[in-house]
Design an enzyme around this catalytic site. Structure first.
Site, short mmCIF file in Angstrom:
data_model
loop_
_atom_site.label_atom_id
_atom_site.label_comp_id
_atom_site.label_asym_id
_atom_site.label_seq_id
_atom_site.Cartn_x
_atom_site.Cartn_y
_atom_site.Cartn_z
N GLU A 254 0.83 -1.20 0.00
CA GLU A 254 0.00 0.00 0.00
C GLU A 254 0.87 1.26 0.00
O GLU A 254 0.57 2.25 -0.68
CB GLU A 254 -0.92 0.00 1.23
CG GLU A 254 -1.93 -1.12 1.27
CD GLU A 254 -3.07 -0.91 0.27
OE1 GLU A 254 -3.39 0.24 -0.01
OE2 GLU A 254 -3.62 -1.92 -0.20
N TRP A 257 2.30 1.78 -3.40
CA TRP A 257 1.32 2.24 -4.39
C TRP A 257 1.45 3.74 -4.63
O TRP A 257 1.26 4.22 -5.75
CB TRP A 257 -0.09 1.89 -3.89
CG TRP A 257 -1.21 2.35 -4.80
CD1 TRP A 257 -1.94 3.50 -4.68
CD2 TRP A 257 -1.72 1.67 -5.95
NE1 TRP A 257 -2.87 3.58 -5.68
CE2 TRP A 257 -2.77 2.47 -6.48
CE3 TRP A 257 -1.41 0.47 -6.59
CZ2 TRP A 257 -3.49 2.11 -7.60
CZ3 TRP A 257 -2.14 0.11 -7.71
CH2 TRP A 257 -3.16 0.92 -8.21
N TRP A 285 -21.59 8.62 -20.95
CA TRP A 285 -21.93 9.03 -19.58
C TRP A 285 -23.26 9.78 -19.58
O TRP A 285 -23.58 10.53 -20.50
CB TRP A 285 -20.84 9.94 -19.01
CG TRP A 285 -19.46 9.38 -18.96
CD1 TRP A 285 -18.38 9.77 -19.68
CD2 TRP A 285 -19.00 8.31 -18.11
NE1 TRP A 285 -17.27 9.03 -19.35
CE2 TRP A 285 -17.62 8.13 -18.39
CE3 TRP A 285 -19.61 7.50 -17.15
CZ2 TRP A 285 -16.85 7.17 -17.74
CZ3 TRP A 285 -18.83 6.56 -16.49
CH2 TRP A 285 -17.48 6.39 -16.79
N ASN A 323 -10.98 3.15 3.18
CA ASN A 323 -10.55 2.80 1.84
C ASN A 323 -11.49 1.82 1.14
O ASN A 323 -11.78 1.98 -0.05
CB ASN A 323 -9.13 2.20 1.88
CG ASN A 323 -8.60 1.95 0.48
OD1 ASN A 323 -8.45 2.88 -0.30
ND2 ASN A 323 -8.33 0.69 0.15
N TRP A 341 -16.34 9.44 -14.13
CA TRP A 341 -15.47 9.30 -12.96
C TRP A 341 -14.83 10.62 -12.55
O TRP A 341 -14.51 10.82 -11.37
CB TRP A 341 -14.38 8.25 -13.24
CG TRP A 341 -13.46 8.55 -14.39
CD1 TRP A 341 -13.62 8.17 -15.68
CD2 TRP A 341 -12.25 9.32 -14.37
NE1 TRP A 341 -12.59 8.63 -16.47
CE2 TRP A 341 -11.72 9.33 -15.69
CE3 TRP A 341 -11.54 9.97 -13.36
CZ2 TRP A 341 -10.54 9.99 -16.02
CZ3 TRP A 341 -10.35 10.63 -13.69
CH2 TRP A 341 -9.87 10.64 -15.01
N TRP A 364 -9.25 6.40 -9.02
CA TRP A 364 -10.55 6.56 -9.69
C TRP A 364 -10.57 5.82 -11.03
O TRP A 364 -11.55 5.14 -11.37
CB TRP A 364 -10.88 8.03 -9.89
CG TRP A 364 -11.67 8.57 -8.73
CD1 TRP A 364 -11.19 9.23 -7.64
CD2 TRP A 364 -13.08 8.43 -8.52
NE1 TRP A 364 -12.21 9.52 -6.77
CE2 TRP A 364 -13.38 9.04 -7.29
CE3 TRP A 364 -14.10 7.86 -9.26
CZ2 TRP A 364 -14.69 9.09 -6.78
CZ3 TRP A 364 -15.40 7.91 -8.76
CH2 TRP A 364 -15.68 8.51 -7.53
#
Length: 446
Positions: A254, A257, A285, A323, A341, A364
């Site tokens: 993590e 990342w 969309w 999270n 998004w 995202w």
């Protein structure tokens, strides 16, 4: 030789390579510049401004204890630093390297006057390269490549002395920046203590027992809650790494990342604005009046899906979201509501105290299925079953008080249980209907 120390998202004294180099050369003038000229929508968000106010207060006190001080200025960073060099006679500017596109542009503009140091990553993104010399775009491959650069170096101590100049330049008053929110129902539950002291306390007390499972349980304190401290650079990633145990592989992944996402935006600077997969430019969309209504309901936590609403209310009132729930709420916006998004990304940017340009964009696009390393668009999270699977009943009770009286077997889906309170909204759309609509939209892309 007097030098300027340009501070950005590195608001600490420990393990601060730019500070260490500047202090070694002579008098140091630490400077923080509130530069709101970031392009597009990337001006620092509202929740981050709250954190920034308190973090700068903490850093200013820490510098005073070392016989130094923090100079505050507001405006164009390049122009202000150039002017400060002329007025103070400073020979150089020391700073930690950043990867947001607007900071890279500013660093380029300062040219040879700027001495850049690496200090906000486990390994500099420029060093972790593919076999062909490019940036990794798949995390699993990045993690494998990062192993060649681990463990990171040991953290640096605070310099023995931070020499002060004979004369200090003028500084803005922090209160004059008006960073603290004035909206009555916002930030009332910002239960955080910004600053380096708190960050160091957290890593000293780091308890990762059962982290693999507990980090997914919204009702538990199973995460480190270090993300805002890392975003503002109140603690370095390598200090966190060395505070963890070699067996804490999931936690260290993590942490890594964050390095990966900076590598992505190094290769693709506009990743926060454009689909990583160009094919998704064709995705239809929703953008009509009903879509706008649904977006407002999602932001306010009024979707009729308790786990989604709990997460969105936690975000608004605390500046943070668990999270696992971030993934659920993001998937709901994109897949259930078929909304772009980028609408969610911008909302998170403004409301999260730990909103980070690279991390926010990559996360995202991972959920949306539009990114270079992403879930398939057709993988649609089922929020009701996710809520039950990860035992979110008490989490829902905390953030959705209308449902607090419901038993565990009803609180995840009051409609199905036939006990939805009159003051709690019905679902915006059913799960099956939303799934079919999303898959139909995806077929148009393929």
């Amino acid at each position: 030789m007097t030098t300027l120390l340009w501070l950005r998202q590195d608001l600490r004294l420990h393990d601060q390579p730019a500070l260490a180099a500047a202090a070694h050369q002579g008098p140091v003038i630490p400077v923080y510049i509130l530069d709101d000229d970031a392009p597009g929508d990337w001006r620092i968000g509202g929740a981050q401004r709250w954190w920034l106010h308190h973090s700068l207060t903490s850093l200013g006190k820490a510098l005073e204890q070392e016989g130094s001080r923090l100079i505050l200025r507001r405006g164009d960073a390049v122009a202000i630093l150039t002017g400060l060099m002329e007025r103070t006679g400073a020979d150089a500017i020391h700073a930690i390297r950043h990867y947001e596109p607007w900071w890279r542009k500013a660093e380029d503009a300062l040219g040879e006057r700027l001495c850049l140091h690496d200090g906000n990553h486990l390994a500099p993104p420029e060093q972790v390269r593919t076999g062909s010399g490019g940036q990794f775009r798949i995390y699993s491959a990045f993690w494998k490549g990062l192993q060649e650069h681990l463990p990171p170096e040991r953290p640096l101590p605070v310099p023995d002395a931070i020499p002060a100049p004979e004369q200090w330049p003028d500084s803005d008053a922090l209160a004059g920046w008006q960073l603290l929110p004035t909206t009555p129902d916002w930030s009332g539950r910002f239960d955080w203590t910004p600053g380096e002291d708190e960050a160091r306390h957290k890593i000293a007390a780091l308890d990762l027992e059962g982290y693999d499972d507990r980090r997914n349980m919204p009702a538990e304190e199973g995460t480190s809650r270090l993300s805002p401290h890392l975003h503002f650079g109140e603690v370095s990633p390598r200090a966190v790494w060395h505070a963890s145990d070699p067996h804490d592989v999931t936690f260290r992944k993590e942490l890594a990342w964050r390095d990966f996402t900076d590598g992505v935006v190094l290769a693709l600077p506009d990743y926060a604005d454009r689909n990583g997969r160009a094919a998704y430019d064709k995705l239809p969309w929703r953008s009509d009046a009903e879509a706008s209504r649904d977006l407002r309901a999602w932001r306010r936590g009024r979707t009729g899906y308790p786990i989604v609403d709990a997460g969105m209310r936690q975000l608004w009132h605390s500046g943070w979201m668990h999270n696992r729930v971030r993934m659920i709420t993001a998937s709901f916006l994109v897949k259930h509501l078929l909304l772009d998004w980028r609408e969610g990304e911008r909302w998170f940017w403004d409301c999260l105290i730990d909103a980070d340009y690279g991390n926010n964009a990559v996360n995202w696009q991972w959920v949306a299925g539009t990114g270079v390393d992403a879930n398939m668009f057709g993988r649609i999270m089922a929020p009701l079953s996710q809520s039950e699977k990860f035992d979110a009943a008490d989490y829902i009770r905390e953030w959705v008080p209308e449902l607090a009286h419901l038993p565990d077997d009803a609180i995840h889906d009051p409609d199905a249980a036939g006990c939805r309170p009159h003051d709690y909204p019905a679902k915006l759309i059913g799960h099956r209907e939303a799934r079919e609509r999303a898959l139909a939209a995806n077929r148009k892309v393929r």
